[in-house]
Structures are given as C-alpha cells and as structure tokens.
Design a protein around this motif. Structure first.
Motif, PDB file in Angstrom:
ATOM      1  N   GLU A 217       0.825  -1.211   0.000  1.00 25.27           N
ATOM      2  CA  GLU A 217       0.000   0.000   0.000  1.00 25.27           C
ATOM      3  C   GLU A 217       0.860   1.262   0.000  1.00 25.27           C
ATOM      4  OE1 GLU A 217      -3.296   2.305  -0.285  1.00 25.27           O
ATOM      5  OE2 GLU A 217      -3.094   0.133  -0.578  1.00 25.27           O
ATOM      6  N   ALA A 218       1.944   1.249   0.760  1.00 23.05           N
ATOM      7  CA  ALA A 218       2.819   2.423   0.805  1.00 23.05           C
ATOM      8  C   ALA A 218       3.422   2.708  -0.566  1.00 23.05           C
ATOM      9  CB  ALA A 218       3.921   2.215   1.846  1.00 23.05           C
ATOM     10  N   GLY A 219       3.846   1.650  -1.252  1.00 24.52           N
ATOM     11  CA  GLY A 219       4.428   1.811  -2.578  1.00 24.52           C
ATOM     12  C   GLY A 219       3.421   2.308  -3.596  1.00 24.52           C
ATOM     13  N   LEU A 220       2.202   1.782  -3.522  1.00 26.64           N
ATOM     14  CA  LEU A 220       1.163   2.197  -4.465  1.00 26.64           C
ATOM     15  C   LEU A 220       0.780   3.660  -4.263  1.00 26.64           C
ATOM     16  CD1 LEU A 220      -1.057  -1.006  -4.311  1.00 26.64           C
ATOM     17  CD2 LEU A 220       0.262  -0.234  -6.286  1.00 26.64           C
ATOM     18  N   LYS A 221       0.692   4.085  -3.015  1.00 25.74           N
ATOM     19  CA  LYS A 221       0.353   5.487  -2.739  1.00 25.74           C
ATOM     20  C   LYS A 221       1.432   6.424  -3.262  1.00 25.74           C
ATOM     21  CE  LYS A 221      -2.797   4.994   1.190  1.00 25.74           C
ATOM     22  NZ  LYS A 221      -3.014   5.243   2.639  1.00 25.74           N
ATOM     23  N   GLN A 222       2.698   6.032  -3.102  1.00 21.13           N
ATOM     24  CA  GLN A 222       3.797   6.828  -3.642  1.00 21.13           C
ATOM     25  C   GLN A 222       3.687   6.911  -5.163  1.00 21.13           C
ATOM     26  OE1 GLN A 222       6.586   8.493  -2.556  1.00 21.13           O
ATOM     27  NE2 GLN A 222       5.971   8.393  -0.405  1.00 21.13           N
ATOM     28  N   ALA A 223       3.391   5.781  -5.799  1.00 23.17           N
ATOM     29  CA  ALA A 223       3.279   5.755  -7.260  1.00 23.17           C
ATOM     30  C   ALA A 223       2.140   6.646  -7.737  1.00 23.17           C
ATOM     31  CB  ALA A 223       3.054   4.316  -7.738  1.00 23.17           C
ATOM     32  N   GLU A 224       1.024   6.602  -7.035  1.00 17.85           N
ATOM     33  CA  GLU A 224      -0.129   7.432  -7.412  1.00 17.85           C
ATOM     34  C   GLU A 224       0.199   8.916  -7.291  1.00 17.85           C
ATOM     35  OE1 GLU A 224      -3.918   4.550  -6.305  1.00 17.85           O
ATOM     36  OE2 GLU A 224      -2.838   5.565  -4.693  1.00 17.85           O
ATOM     37  N   ALA A 225       1.047   9.261  -6.335  1.00 20.47           N
ATOM     38  CA  ALA A 225       1.432  10.664  -6.156  1.00 20.47           C
ATOM     39  C   ALA A 225       2.424  11.116  -7.229  1.00 20.47           C
ATOM     40  CB  ALA A 225       2.043  10.862  -4.775  1.00 20.47           C
ATOM     41  N   LEU A 226       3.248  10.193  -7.716  1.00 22.81           N
ATOM     42  CA  LEU A 226       4.312  10.542  -8.656  1.00 22.81           C
ATOM     43  C   LEU A 226       3.879  10.465 -10.121  1.00 22.81           C
ATOM     44  CD1 LEU A 226       7.259   8.676  -6.887  1.00 22.81           C
ATOM     45  CD2 LEU A 226       7.007  11.163  -7.113  1.00 22.81           C
ATOM     46  N   LEU A 227       2.964   9.578 -10.441  1.00 26.02           N
ATOM     47  CA  LEU A 227       2.532   9.416 -11.831  1.00 26.02           C
ATOM     48  C   LEU A 227       1.550  10.523 -12.207  1.00 26.02           C
ATOM     49  CD1 LEU A 227       2.008   5.545 -11.879  1.00 26.02           C
ATOM     50  CD2 LEU A 227       3.696   6.799 -13.252  1.00 26.02           C
ATOM     51  N   PRO A 228       1.793  11.250 -13.296  1.00 25.63           N
ATOM     52  CA  PRO A 228       0.873  12.315 -13.702  1.00 25.63           C
ATOM     53  C   PRO A 228      -0.512  11.753 -14.050  1.00 25.63           C
ATOM     54  CG  PRO A 228       2.964  12.468 -14.892  1.00 25.63           C
ATOM     55  CD  PRO A 228       2.964  11.150 -14.180  1.00 25.63           C
TER      56      PRO A 228
END
Length: 344
Positions: A187-198
């Motif tokens: 979950e932590a990794g997915l949230k980071q990805a959602e924040a970084l991906l335009p």
C-alpha cells in the motif's frame, strides 16, 4: 473449406463485470454437467456455486470480484466459450492467457484435466480470501494512436526506482499488458506511485479493485502455499502448444511436467507476467490467420491490438488501422462481444 489458423487467448481477473452478469446462463446453459462439476467442487469447499453467482439479480463488487469467486466464474465462462469455437472452421494452433488466464490456458490446452483445472484455479484464486496482499494499478505506455510512447515508459521505470528508495515502499512491474503497464506493490508503494505518476485522461493511474500484488516477490508466501497444496501429478502434457508469461512455448511433443508445475506455481506467481511477449511469440511463431479472445468481457482486445500494432502485424500501425480492419472483417475476434461471437 480450408480451416483458418487461430491462437486462442484466455482472460484474467477483472473481466466479469456488471455487463457480464448472467454470462453463463446466456451462453452456456447447455453445459450443465461442466458447471455442476465446478459447483460440486466448490460446495465441498463451502463456497458459493458459480451458477448462483452468475444468476444474482444485481452485480456486486463485494460478491463477484474477490478471487475466491471471480476465478472459478471466469474460468467457467472462458472454458464454455472455448467449447463453442467452431472446429470445422478453425484450427487452434496455440493457446495463451493473461495472468490468471495462464491457469485457464493450461486447462484449455489439456495440461490440466477438468478436475485438476478447477482444483488449481480455485485453490490459487482463493489464496487471499483472508485478506489481500498489496494491490495493483494500471498506467498507459502508449499515445492516442496506440503507438509506444517511450517517454511514458521511462517515466514509469523512473517512478518504480524512486518509490523503492523509500523505506517501507515496494513497487514492481506486475504485467506487461500491450500498451499498458500493470504495477503492483504494498500500500505504501502504491500510494507513492499514485502521487508521482501524472494524471492521464482522468483515469490513470487506475487502481484495480480487489486485486493483490500478483506477479511480484510479495507473492512468495502464496507461491509456497500453492506448491504445498497442489500435487505434482495434476499436470500433464498439453494437447495444444501453450505460450506462457515469458513467451516460452510448452509443446505437446515434449514438456517437462516438473518445470511446468514450478513455472505455474512459483515463477509466474512471483515474477513479472509478460503478456505482451506471449502475444508477440504467438503471432511470430504460429502465424495465425485470426486471434480469438475468450469471454467474459472484452478487456484484452485493446492490449492485444496494441501489441500487434507495435510489430506492424496484419499491417496495423495505428489505432485507426485496427478500427478500420475490424469494421470490415474482424481478425481479432472477441467472444465476449455479441456481434463478434457468431464469427467464432
């Protein structure tokens, strides 16, 4: 009339949605024995019968999307479609599938008999019934013409690298899906990805509901449970060539069953599933006249077309080429679409 050569593609999770409710009843009411065998197996494991799930008055995310229900339901729909392919018209030269579709492909190709098929599919599909491990999200790697956008590929690769530098974050490529990348992680990794991906098209990055971190190292425990739960003698030589999620071909003429079991319950559970490579190998090695995508739904036609465009197959070099070709005489036949089903 000379038969046409076809490659058959089995779908994975996420293809039985609101529009597909009642699929078994609509198309496969003539296969009562087959469906009853699955229902009897599930009854022994205190699970709802797929016939009842399919006959519900209303589609429910809570009921129809968990792996313990979705896997068996999708398998029954896809296998029923496979049984309906006109073998007087088509010569099935190879079978492949996406993600969970690999288990279905094993069954369709004869590498699992019907009893073994529901055992493998139901067992692996039910592994996270007690709680999902991680999740998945989807992001495009193509432009509006369905041509590869190398900047997007670099962007996704960079996000994966950046996320994994954060303590407690894990993110991996789960599936190469034609013009899309499926990412999976905790979950932590997915949230980071959602924040970084335009944000793209007001849809992406798109979380996949009720999907775990399939095809990543986070599934190591699931792999170990599968190896422990499923006997070695379940697997047999396929009757039709099988193409796996690395693009390897498992031949009817020679197939190491220990390696097939190990790949199925170990490698493809914990490593990236390269559906794009499977489609590339399917067309380049078997030169099909057409590709038949099994239902339910039609979630794979786009990714398959995008992969074919990448290789200029059937002289397709853009989305418009695909649309124009399909409007006259479809080469990519989706059995989940009423208007194309009759062609199969």
């Amino acid at each position: 009339m000379q038969k046409q050569r076809v490659v058959v593609v089995a779908p994975g999770r996420g293809c039985y949605n609101k529009e597909e409710l009642g699929y078994l009843t609509r198309y496969h009411s003539d296969k009562r024995d087959f469906i009853s065998e699955i229902d009897d197996y599930r009854a022994e494991h205190k699970q709802q019968p797929i016939s009842k799930l399919d006959a519900e008055n209303k589609y429910s995310f809570k009921l129809h999307t968990p792996g313990e229900n979705a896997s068996a339901l999708i398998y029954a729909c896809a296998a029923g479609d496979f049984m309906d392919i006109d073998l007087d018209k088509y010569d099935i030269v190879a079978v492949t599938g996406n993600s969970m579709g690999w288990y279905i492909a094993l069954a369709l190709a004869g590498a699992l008999d019907p009893d073994a098929a529901i055992d493998v599919i139901n067992t692996m599909g039910s592994m996270m019934a007690g709680g999902l491990i991680g999740g998945q999200l989807l992001y495009p790697e193509i432009d509006d013409n369905w041509q590869i956008d190398y900047q997007k590929i670099a962007l996704i690769d960079g996000v994966i690298e950046q996320v994994n530098q954060h303590n407690g974050c894990e993110l991996y490529t789960s599936i190469n899906l034609g013009g899309y990348r499926v990412l999976a992680g905790n979950e932590a990794g997915l949230k980071q990805a959602e924040a970084l991906l335009p944000q793209h098209d007001n849809r992406y990055p798109m979380r996949l509901y009720n999907h775990g971190a399939f095809h990543t190292p986070l599934m190591k425990e699931i792999s170990e449970k599968g190896l422990s739960a499923l006997d070695e003698d379940l697997f047999q030589r396929p009757d039709v060539p099988l193409i796996d999620g690395q693009g390897n071909i498992w031949s009817p003429y020679y197939c190491d069953l220990n390696e097939l079991r190990d790949y199925t319950l170990s490698h493809q559970v914990t490593e990236t599933y390269d559906f794009s490579k499977a489609i590339e190998v399917a067309v380049k090695e078997f030169a099909p006249d057409k590709i038949i995508v099994l239902g339910p739904g039609n979630t794979l036609a786009g990714p398959i077309a995008q992969e074919l465009i990448k290789h200029n197959w059937f002289n397709w070099s853009s989305k418009q080429d695909f649309v124009d070709a399909q409007s006259s005489e479809p080469i990519l036949i989706a059995m989940g679409l009423e208007e194309q089903r009759k062609l199969a």
